[in-house]
Design a protein around this motif. Structure first.
Motif, mmCIF file in Angstrom:
data_model
loop_
_atom_site.group_PDB
_atom_site.id
_atom_site.type_symbol
_atom_site.label_atom_id
_atom_site.label_comp_id
_atom_site.label_asym_id
_atom_site.label_seq_id
_atom_site.Cartn_x
_atom_site.Cartn_y
_atom_site.Cartn_z
ATOM 1 N N ARG A 269 -2.325 -0.513 13.202
ATOM 2 C CA ARG A 269 -2.932 -0.188 11.845
ATOM 3 C C ARG A 269 -3.511 -1.541 11.371
ATOM 4 O O ARG A 269 -4.579 -1.465 10.547
ATOM 5 N N ASN B 38 -7.155 -2.113 9.930
ATOM 6 C CA ASN B 38 -7.219 -2.451 8.586
ATOM 7 C C ASN B 38 -6.836 -1.237 7.657
ATOM 8 O O ASN B 38 -7.656 -1.170 6.813
ATOM 9 N N THR C 50 -3.934 0.520 5.401
ATOM 10 C CA THR C 50 -2.737 0.801 4.932
ATOM 11 C C THR C 50 -1.807 1.892 5.523
ATOM 12 O O THR C 50 -2.328 2.728 6.009
ATOM 13 N N GLN C 51 -0.531 1.834 5.294
ATOM 14 C CA GLN C 51 0.582 3.096 5.560
ATOM 15 C C GLN C 51 0.017 4.324 5.166
ATOM 16 O O GLN C 51 -0.195 5.503 5.687
ATOM 17 N N SER C 52 -0.532 4.300 3.549
ATOM 18 C CA SER C 52 -0.925 5.687 3.186
ATOM 19 C C SER C 52 -2.385 5.958 3.884
ATOM 20 O O SER C 52 -2.535 7.220 3.956
ATOM 21 N N GLU C 53 -3.254 5.237 4.033
ATOM 22 C CA GLU C 53 -4.491 5.670 4.702
ATOM 23 C C GLU C 53 -4.282 6.048 6.168
ATOM 24 O O GLU C 53 -4.781 7.430 6.461
ATOM 25 N N ARG D 156 3.428 9.072 3.812
ATOM 26 C CA ARG D 156 3.471 7.485 4.095
ATOM 27 C C ARG D 156 5.104 7.093 4.676
ATOM 28 O O ARG D 156 5.131 6.391 5.370
#
Length: 69
Positions: free
Chosen positions: A11, A15, A17-20, A29
């Motif tokens: 991840r 680059n 985020t956890q949400s992405e 998430r």
């Protein structure tokens, strides 16, 4: 024997985020957080979605950690 993973490393490499990442693999998430903490074992479908997202094999992301005696 425990199943561990390299999700956080990949991840960061991509680059994301956890949400992405969660959005890309169609989970919450919180699921990504649990995976990264090794407190959730993913379904085969989720494991395959993660491997496709990171363009690596499932075995590269998830691996068995032998317990020390």
């Amino acid at each position: 024997m425990a199943i561990e993973n390299n999700i956080k490393m990949y991840r960061a490499k991509y680059n994301l985020t956890q949400s992405e990442l969660a959005k890309k693999v169609q989970v919450t998430r919180q699921t990504i957080i649990s995976l990264e903490k090794d407190s959730y074992v993913p379904s085969l479908e989720l494991a395959m979605n993660l491997s496709e997202t990171f363009n690596v094999s499932v075995e590269t992301i998830f691996y068995k950690q032998e317990e020390k005696e």
